[in-house]
Design an enzyme around this catalytic site. Structure first.
Site, PDB file in Angstrom:
ATOM      1  N   ARG A   1      25.994   7.155   2.132  1.00 34.09           N
ATOM      2  CA  ARG A   1      26.101   6.170   3.237  1.00 34.09           C
ATOM      3  C   ARG A   1      25.335   6.606   4.486  1.00 34.09           C
ATOM      4  O   ARG A   1      25.621   6.145   5.596  1.00 34.09           O
ATOM      5  CB  ARG A   1      27.556   5.877   3.587  1.00 34.09           C
ATOM      6  CG  ARG A   1      28.313   5.258   2.427  1.00 34.09           C
ATOM      7  CD  ARG A   1      29.548   4.512   2.894  1.00 34.09           C
ATOM      8  NE  ARG A   1      30.229   3.946   1.732  1.00 34.09           N
ATOM      9  CZ  ARG A   1      31.125   4.595   1.003  1.00 34.09           C
ATOM     10  NH1 ARG A   1      31.477   5.817   1.326  1.00 34.09           N
ATOM     11  NH2 ARG A   1      31.687   4.022  -0.018  1.00 34.09           N
TER      12      ARG A   1
ATOM     13  N   LYS B   1       5.257   0.468  21.142  1.00 40.59           N
ATOM     14  CA  LYS B   1       6.305   0.188  20.154  1.00 40.59           C
ATOM     15  C   LYS B   1       7.656   0.724  20.631  1.00 40.59           C
ATOM     16  O   LYS B   1       8.690   0.073  20.449  1.00 40.59           O
ATOM     17  CB  LYS B   1       5.941   0.753  18.783  1.00 40.59           C
ATOM     18  CG  LYS B   1       6.992   0.361  17.753  1.00 40.59           C
ATOM     19  CD  LYS B   1       6.534   0.312  16.338  1.00 40.59           C
ATOM     20  CE  LYS B   1       7.669  -0.225  15.454  1.00 40.59           C
ATOM     21  NZ  LYS B   1       7.357  -0.176  14.037  1.00 40.59           N
TER      22      LYS B   1
ATOM     23  N   HIS C   1       1.589 -10.692  10.644  1.00 38.14           N
ATOM     24  CA  HIS C   1       2.302 -10.247   9.443  1.00 38.14           C
ATOM     25  C   HIS C   1       2.738 -11.389   8.518  1.00 38.14           C
ATOM     26  O   HIS C   1       2.944 -11.152   7.329  1.00 38.14           O
ATOM     27  CB  HIS C   1       3.517  -9.392   9.826  1.00 38.14           C
ATOM     28  CG  HIS C   1       3.143  -7.991  10.230  1.00 38.14           C
ATOM     29  ND1 HIS C   1       2.242  -7.717  11.235  1.00 38.14           N
ATOM     30  CD2 HIS C   1       3.522  -6.778   9.746  1.00 38.14           C
ATOM     31  CE1 HIS C   1       2.108  -6.400  11.355  1.00 38.14           C
ATOM     32  NE2 HIS C   1       2.865  -5.812  10.464  1.00 38.14           N
TER      33      HIS C   1
ATOM     34  N   HIS D   1       1.585 -10.371   5.056  1.00 35.65           N
ATOM     35  CA  HIS D   1       2.530 -10.069   3.967  1.00 35.65           C
ATOM     36  C   HIS D   1       2.285 -10.978   2.761  1.00 35.65           C
ATOM     37  O   HIS D   1       2.422 -10.546   1.604  1.00 35.65           O
ATOM     38  CB  HIS D   1       3.978 -10.229   4.449  1.00 35.65           C
ATOM     39  CG  HIS D   1       4.477  -9.048   5.236  1.00 35.65           C
ATOM     40  ND1 HIS D   1       5.680  -9.049   5.895  1.00 35.65           N
ATOM     41  CD2 HIS D   1       3.942  -7.824   5.457  1.00 35.65           C
ATOM     42  CE1 HIS D   1       5.878  -7.870   6.492  1.00 35.65           C
ATOM     43  NE2 HIS D   1       4.819  -7.122   6.247  1.00 35.65           N
TER      44      HIS D   1
ATOM     45  N   HIS E   1      -1.921  -2.506   3.681  1.00 32.40           N
ATOM     46  CA  HIS E   1      -1.127  -3.276   4.647  1.00 32.40           C
ATOM     47  C   HIS E   1      -1.949  -3.645   5.891  1.00 32.40           C
ATOM     48  O   HIS E   1      -1.970  -4.804   6.315  1.00 32.40           O
ATOM     49  CB  HIS E   1       0.104  -2.449   5.042  1.00 32.40           C
ATOM     50  CG  HIS E   1       0.970  -3.116   6.065  1.00 32.40           C
ATOM     51  ND1 HIS E   1       1.726  -4.226   5.792  1.00 32.40           N
ATOM     52  CD2 HIS E   1       1.179  -2.832   7.380  1.00 32.40           C
ATOM     53  CE1 HIS E   1       2.387  -4.599   6.886  1.00 32.40           C
ATOM     54  NE2 HIS E   1       2.075  -3.774   7.868  1.00 32.40           N
TER      55      HIS E   1
HETATM   56  P1  NAD Z   1       0.436   4.763   2.524  1.00 26.30           P
HETATM   57  O1  NAD Z   1       1.670   5.460   2.877  1.00 26.30           O
HETATM   58  O2  NAD Z   1       0.301   4.202   1.145  1.00 26.30           O
HETATM   59  O3  NAD Z   1      -0.785   5.742   2.809  1.00 26.30           O
HETATM   60  C1  NAD Z   1      -2.091   5.302   2.497  1.00 26.30           C
HETATM   61  C2  NAD Z   1      -2.812   6.312   1.600  1.00 26.30           C
HETATM   62  O4  NAD Z   1      -3.196   7.423   2.391  1.00 26.30           O
HETATM   63  C3  NAD Z   1      -1.962   6.856   0.465  1.00 26.30           C
HETATM   64  O5  NAD Z   1      -2.761   6.959  -0.686  1.00 26.30           O
HETATM   65  C4  NAD Z   1      -1.586   8.272   0.959  1.00 26.30           C
HETATM   66  O6  NAD Z   1      -1.368   9.164  -0.101  1.00 26.30           O
HETATM   67  C5  NAD Z   1      -2.802   8.636   1.741  1.00 26.30           C
HETATM   68  N1  NAD Z   1      -2.616   9.624   2.794  1.00 26.30           N
HETATM   69  C6  NAD Z   1      -1.559   9.744   3.627  1.00 26.30           C
HETATM   70  N2  NAD Z   1      -1.806  10.683   4.562  1.00 26.30           N
HETATM   71  C7  NAD Z   1      -3.037  11.172   4.294  1.00 26.30           C
HETATM   72  C8  NAD Z   1      -3.859  12.130   4.936  1.00 26.30           C
HETATM   73  N3  NAD Z   1      -3.483  12.739   6.070  1.00 26.30           N
HETATM   74  N4  NAD Z   1      -5.068  12.411   4.394  1.00 26.30           N
HETATM   75  C9  NAD Z   1      -5.481  11.749   3.272  1.00 26.30           C
HETATM   76  N5  NAD Z   1      -4.763  10.794   2.647  1.00 26.30           N
HETATM   77  C10 NAD Z   1      -3.553  10.503   3.169  1.00 26.30           C
HETATM   78  O7  NAD Z   1       0.150   3.523   3.509  1.00 26.30           O
HETATM   79  P2  NAD Z   1       0.230   3.363   5.089  1.00 26.30           P
HETATM   80  O8  NAD Z   1      -0.915   2.492   5.420  1.00 26.30           O
HETATM   81  O9  NAD Z   1       0.406   4.636   5.789  1.00 26.30           O
HETATM   82  O10 NAD Z   1       1.585   2.543   5.270  1.00 26.30           O
HETATM   83  C11 NAD Z   1       1.701   1.232   4.768  1.00 26.30           C
HETATM   84  C12 NAD Z   1       3.170   0.909   4.587  1.00 26.30           C
HETATM   85  O11 NAD Z   1       3.829   0.984   5.845  1.00 26.30           O
HETATM   86  C13 NAD Z   1       3.402  -0.484   4.048  1.00 26.30           C
HETATM   87  O12 NAD Z   1       4.332  -0.429   3.011  1.00 26.30           O
HETATM   88  C14 NAD Z   1       3.985  -1.225   5.228  1.00 26.30           C
HETATM   89  O13 NAD Z   1       4.851  -2.254   4.844  1.00 26.30           O
HETATM   90  C15 NAD Z   1       4.705  -0.132   5.948  1.00 26.30           C
HETATM   91  N6  NAD Z   1       4.953  -0.404   7.372  1.00 26.30           N
HETATM   92  C16 NAD Z   1       6.204  -0.194   7.839  1.00 26.30           C
HETATM   93  C17 NAD Z   1       6.483  -0.396   9.176  1.00 26.30           C
HETATM   94  C18 NAD Z   1       7.857  -0.101   9.709  1.00 26.30           C
HETATM   95  O14 NAD Z   1       8.125  -0.411  10.864  1.00 26.30           O
HETATM   96  N7  NAD Z   1       8.718   0.513   8.918  1.00 26.30           N
HETATM   97  C19 NAD Z   1       5.471  -0.810  10.052  1.00 26.30           C
HETATM   98  C20 NAD Z   1       4.194  -1.003   9.546  1.00 26.30           C
HETATM   99  C21 NAD Z   1       3.945  -0.795   8.194  1.00 26.30           C
HETATM  100  N1  GLY Z   2       6.338  -3.425  12.116  1.00 25.19           N
HETATM  101  C1  GLY Z   2       7.355  -4.326  12.558  1.00 25.19           C
HETATM  102  C2  GLY Z   2       8.489  -3.649  13.269  1.00 25.19           C
HETATM  103  O1  GLY Z   2       8.584  -2.443  13.310  1.00 25.19           O
HETATM  104  O2  GLY Z   2       9.329  -4.306  13.800  1.00 25.19           O
END
Ligand code: NAD
Ligand code: GLY
Length: 378
Positions: free
Chosen positions: A124, A230, A251, A255, A268
């Site tokens: 939890r 943010k 988004h 999305h 993304h």
């Molecule tokens: P990701 O985590 O898939 O990373 C992208 C690629 O980069 C992967 O292949 C990873 O292995 C590689 N990588 C990571 N760090 C590296 C480094 N330092 N050097 C070389 N390669 C590296 O994708 P992302 O773009 O980081 O994140 C996208 C995700 O984040 C989506 O699922 C999206 O929905 C989510 N997201 C969440 C929020 C939130 O508020 N929680 C906000 C925006 C996006």
């Molecule tokens: N990326 C959208 C949020 O964090 O609210």
């Protein structure tokens, strides 16, 4: 660390700090020891990040007295699933984590969202630390506590709010990012600039060259400004009852692109950049935004060299995906639309108008004219 910056995120009951700067990964052990008496820490990471950065993190944790273990998942969006979350939870149980222990998310947004979700539900809820290693994760996903996984029905449809104990954004990690991931992160920086207002947006325009060529001073400032933006939004509206909706700019369409293309096919940030282009054009018709503002946003994405993608996607499937997006209400897609830097609102869009815009936009992307194209604006 003298050349790092600290940004507070003021959420109750436990505010926390996002620290941005070089060399921070090796600081995680001592920082965590100050925050908790926990005995165990499990690092969740992916198979691209692990060989680069897992050792320094594990050694830092061990040297601070934590029994450190590691869970490595395949890299990419296809790991952000319910099934993968189950395997991560099984690994936590196997490592013997108890309620006082800690999950350390080391990687991009996929890892932050997946590990954060697992930390939110294991026993939890146990403590979480975010160590973002992509530009996108440093400027956006590691901050604010949204975690979750994708379902077949749509993006991020299962999740939880889980604020971390702290975030360490080590800007040194960004030097190994492939160009495509750099562009993806710049799209979320652009979103922040457009929504925050004129000061940030103009700074991005004059700093585009430094950001494209990854000059350390430009990177540090872009990450700091984005995190400050943010953090301010999340501090005012943690649970997205109003202001936080602005973070969804680009988004609704983005999305839908991710879902219809198949999760993992389009990154993304690149999908969000298409979503910003789409929303900027929609805003002209729906809220009377000046055409020049749509041009300005498209130009920013172009000078940041965020690539266009071929949108040979079914318009009806895109519309359907927007209707089942988690921002939709009663099946009606909702969009954040902006008519000036920092001036935005959330609105539904008449179905016929939406269909026309999707048709026009998909046609533009598929013809390969996109990027410099400005005809679809009126
Ligand atoms: P990701 O985590 O898939 O990373 C992208 C690629 O980069 C992967 O292949 C990873 O292995 C590689 N990588 C990571 N760090 C590296 C480094 N330092 N050097 C070389 N390669 C590296 O994708 P992302 O773009 O980081 O994140 C996208 C995700 O984040 C989506 O699922 C999206 O929905 C989510 N997201 C969440 C929020 C939130 O508020 N929680 C906000 C925006 C996006
Ligand atoms: N990326 C959208 C949020 O964090 O609210």
């Amino acid at each position: 660390m003298s050349d790092s910056q600290q940004v507070p995120v003021l959420v109750a009951p436990r505010p926390y700090t996002v620290e941005v700067g070089p060399g921070l990964l090796s600081e995680v052990g001592p920082r965590l020891r100050q925050a908790t008496p926990a005995g165990r820490a499990t690092v969740v990471t992916d198979d691209i990040v692990a060989p680069r950065f897992a050792r320094v993190v594990r050694e830092s944790l061990s040297s601070a007295g934590f029994l450190a273990s590691e869970v490595v998942v395949p890299a990419g969006e296809t790991s952000k699933t319910w099934a993968r979350a189950g395997l991560v939870l099984d690994a936590f149980a196997g490592a013997g984590l108890d309620r006082t222990d800690v999950v350390v998310a080391l990687g991009g947004g996929v890892i932050g969202d997946l590990a954060g979700f697992a930390a939110a539900v294991f026993l939890r809820g146990i403590d979480l630390v975010q160590l973002p290693t992509t530009l996108l994760a440093q400027v956006d996903s590691s901050v604010g506590g949204k975690t979750g996984v994708d379902l077949d029905a749509g993006k991020n449809l299962a999740g939880a709010f889980k604020q971390p104990l702290f975030v360490l954004a080590d800007t040194d990690t960004l030097s190994s990012l492939p160009q495509s991931e750099w562009s993806s992160g710049l799209a979320e920086v652009a979103k922040a600039g457009i929504i925050e207002g004129e000061d940030f947006l103009s700074w991005l325009e004059v700093s585009a060259e430094g950001l494209r060529s990854r000059q350390p001073s430009s990177i540090a400032e872009a990450v700091r400004r984005s995190v400050e933006f943010k953090a301010r939004v999340v501090s005012a509206d943690e649970r997205e009852s109003g202001l936080r909706e602005c973070l969804n700019y680009g988004h609704t369409f983005g999305h839908a692109v991710e879902k219809v293309a198949g999760f993992g096919a389009v990154s993304h940030g690149i999908a969000v950049a298409e979503g910003i282009r789409f929303a900027s054009r929609l805003a002209v018709d729906v809220i009377g935004a000046p055409v020049g503002f749509a041009h300005r946003q498209g130009h920013l994405l172009d000078v940041l060299e965020i690539p266009r993608i071929r949108l040979d996607l079914d318009p009806d499937a895109l519309r359907e995906a927007m209707s089942s997006d988690k921002k939709a209400r009663s099946g009606l897609p909702r969009f954040v639309l902006a008519d000036a830097p920092g001036s935005w609102r959330v609105t539904t869009v008449p179905d016929e108008l939406l269909k026309r815009h999707i048709g026009d936009f998909v046609g533009v992307g598929a013809s390969g004219e996109a990027g410099s194209d400005e005809e679809g604006l009126t």
